[in-house]
Design a protein around this motif. Sequence first.
Motif, PDB file in Angstrom:
ATOM      1  N   LEU A   1      -2.569  10.938 -37.854  1.00 28.76           N
ATOM      2  CA  LEU A   1      -1.746  11.970 -38.476  1.00 28.76           C
ATOM      3  C   LEU A   1      -1.219  11.561 -39.844  1.00 28.76           C
ATOM      4  O   LEU A   1      -1.075  12.403 -40.736  1.00 28.76           O
ATOM      5  CB  LEU A   1      -0.566  12.329 -37.559  1.00 28.76           C
ATOM      6  N   TYR A   2      -0.934  10.268 -40.026  1.00 27.17           N
ATOM      7  CA  TYR A   2      -0.277   9.818 -41.259  1.00 27.17           C
ATOM      8  C   TYR A   2      -1.171   8.974 -42.158  1.00 27.17           C
ATOM      9  O   TYR A   2      -0.711   8.398 -43.142  1.00 27.17           O
ATOM     10  CB  TYR A   2       1.012   9.057 -40.904  1.00 27.17           C
ATOM     11  N   GLY A   3      -2.452   8.890 -41.835  1.00 30.58           N
ATOM     12  CA  GLY A   3      -3.389   8.219 -42.712  1.00 30.58           C
ATOM     13  C   GLY A   3      -3.218   6.711 -42.795  1.00 30.58           C
ATOM     14  O   GLY A   3      -3.446   6.112 -43.849  1.00 30.58           O
ATOM     15  N   LEU A   4      -2.831   6.085 -41.691  1.00 34.09           N
ATOM     16  CA  LEU A   4      -2.655   4.632 -41.667  1.00 34.09           C
ATOM     17  C   LEU A   4      -3.891   3.945 -41.105  1.00 34.09           C
ATOM     18  O   LEU A   4      -4.692   4.549 -40.384  1.00 34.09           O
ATOM     19  CB  LEU A   4      -1.431   4.264 -40.824  1.00 34.09           C
ATOM     20  N   THR A   5      -4.012   2.661 -41.415  1.00 31.78           N
ATOM     21  CA  THR A   5      -5.099   1.828 -40.904  1.00 31.78           C
ATOM     22  C   THR A   5      -4.647   1.120 -39.641  1.00 31.78           C
ATOM     23  O   THR A   5      -3.569   0.512 -39.622  1.00 31.78           O
ATOM     24  CB  THR A   5      -5.524   0.786 -41.955  1.00 31.78           C
ATOM     25  N   ILE A   6      -5.426   1.186 -38.583  1.00 29.10           N
ATOM     26  CA  ILE A   6      -5.095   0.460 -37.359  1.00 29.10           C
ATOM     27  C   ILE A   6      -5.539  -0.984 -37.516  1.00 29.10           C
ATOM     28  O   ILE A   6      -6.724  -1.278 -37.654  1.00 29.10           O
ATOM     29  CB  ILE A   6      -5.756   1.108 -36.135  1.00 29.10           C
ATOM     30  N   VAL A   7      -4.566  -1.891 -37.538  1.00 26.90           N
ATOM     31  CA  VAL A   7      -4.827  -3.319 -37.710  1.00 26.90           C
ATOM     32  C   VAL A   7      -5.223  -3.966 -36.386  1.00 26.90           C
ATOM     33  O   VAL A   7      -6.086  -4.844 -36.342  1.00 26.90           O
ATOM     34  CB  VAL A   7      -3.581  -4.014 -38.299  1.00 26.90           C
ATOM     35  N   ALA A   8      -4.585  -3.535 -35.291  1.00 24.24           N
ATOM     36  CA  ALA A   8      -4.892  -4.084 -33.964  1.00 24.24           C
ATOM     37  C   ALA A   8      -4.571  -3.029 -32.914  1.00 24.24           C
ATOM     38  O   ALA A   8      -3.584  -2.290 -33.040  1.00 24.24           O
ATOM     39  CB  ALA A   8      -4.099  -5.358 -33.704  1.00 24.24           C
ATOM     40  N   ARG A   9      -5.402  -2.958 -31.885  1.00 26.94           N
ATOM     41  CA  ARG A   9      -5.212  -1.994 -30.799  1.00 26.94           C
ATOM     42  C   ARG A   9      -4.772  -2.696 -29.517  1.00 26.94           C
ATOM     43  O   ARG A   9      -5.013  -3.885 -29.332  1.00 26.94           O
ATOM     44  CB  ARG A   9      -6.512  -1.229 -30.521  1.00 26.94           C
ATOM     45  N   ASP A  10      -4.142  -1.918 -28.653  1.00 24.18           N
ATOM     46  CA  ASP A  10      -3.766  -2.386 -27.303  1.00 24.18           C
ATOM     47  C   ASP A  10      -3.002  -3.701 -27.363  1.00 24.18           C
ATOM     48  O   ASP A  10      -3.360  -4.678 -26.706  1.00 24.18           O
ATOM     49  CB  ASP A  10      -5.012  -2.530 -26.430  1.00 24.18           C
TER      50      ASP A  10
END
Length: 297
Positions: free
Chosen positions: A173-182
């Motif tokens: 929604l806010y155009g951010l980069t996911i650095v790490a999941r879970d």
Amino acid sequence: MESYPLPARTLVEKMSREAAADTGRAIAFQGAPGANSHLAALGYRPDCLPLPCFSFEDALDAVREGQADRAIIPIENSLHGRVADMHFLLPESGLSIVDEYFLPIHHCLMAPDDSPVSQVLSHVQALGQCRKYLRAQGITPVVYADTAGAAALVAEQKEAGVGAIAPALAADLYGLTIVARDIEDSHDNMTRFVVLAREAIVPRHDGPVMTTFLFEVKNIPAALFKALGGFATNGVNMTKLESYQRGASFSATEFYADIEGMPGDPAVDRALDELRFHTKWVRLLGSYPQARARTPA
């Protein structure tokens, strides 16, 4: 509206307009768009119109004032325990619990880009659920009002080294980069939500039913033992019991409890009658279908 970071305001305005046009489908939740409570509303009723509210009080007020048909509120988390203030807000709201919903919680570390993150903003519950990861990575946690709101603020400020912990939806929604999941400390992380409405609903007897209530014990020896004896002797399973203090006197303790069954069941009626005899007061918050089994098969 101004309480939300700028990137969230346009979404909040749009979702609020849609909910106002069809309040019967509106479900109020606390947080900015993209929060776990937003996901819970969609999971509970996929055709709903989620209504973002800045605080828990605002979400409850939205139902009380007719802006939404329901509110979905987190009550406890499997890793981090009770959600603060819920034991005070629920009875004061005048609303009734009519359902429950369990949401698996998966947190993502997100930032404006993939640069190293040294400080992270999020709700206190999310920070607590990712405590081991943050410590291992040397990341400083900073408490913010909600997860998705933190993501929106990070997107707005674009400060180097500052990220947010929020659901993956917030990054989209806010155009951010996911650095790490879970990054949650346990992958069976689960939050229980309760669904509230203006009027109580009598659940159908085609499955297990839960009842939630509050009570205050008398300031006498063995007060809690006496109060709870009726549940044991009548075979009523109590699945949750939590104590809390109201005011500064510390002279008596209030309790929040969940049981299997509902008023109208003879065993439950006998247990509640005995509870009322041994306590100052009892307040029922609602009976509702059990969404997840408590008693092993």
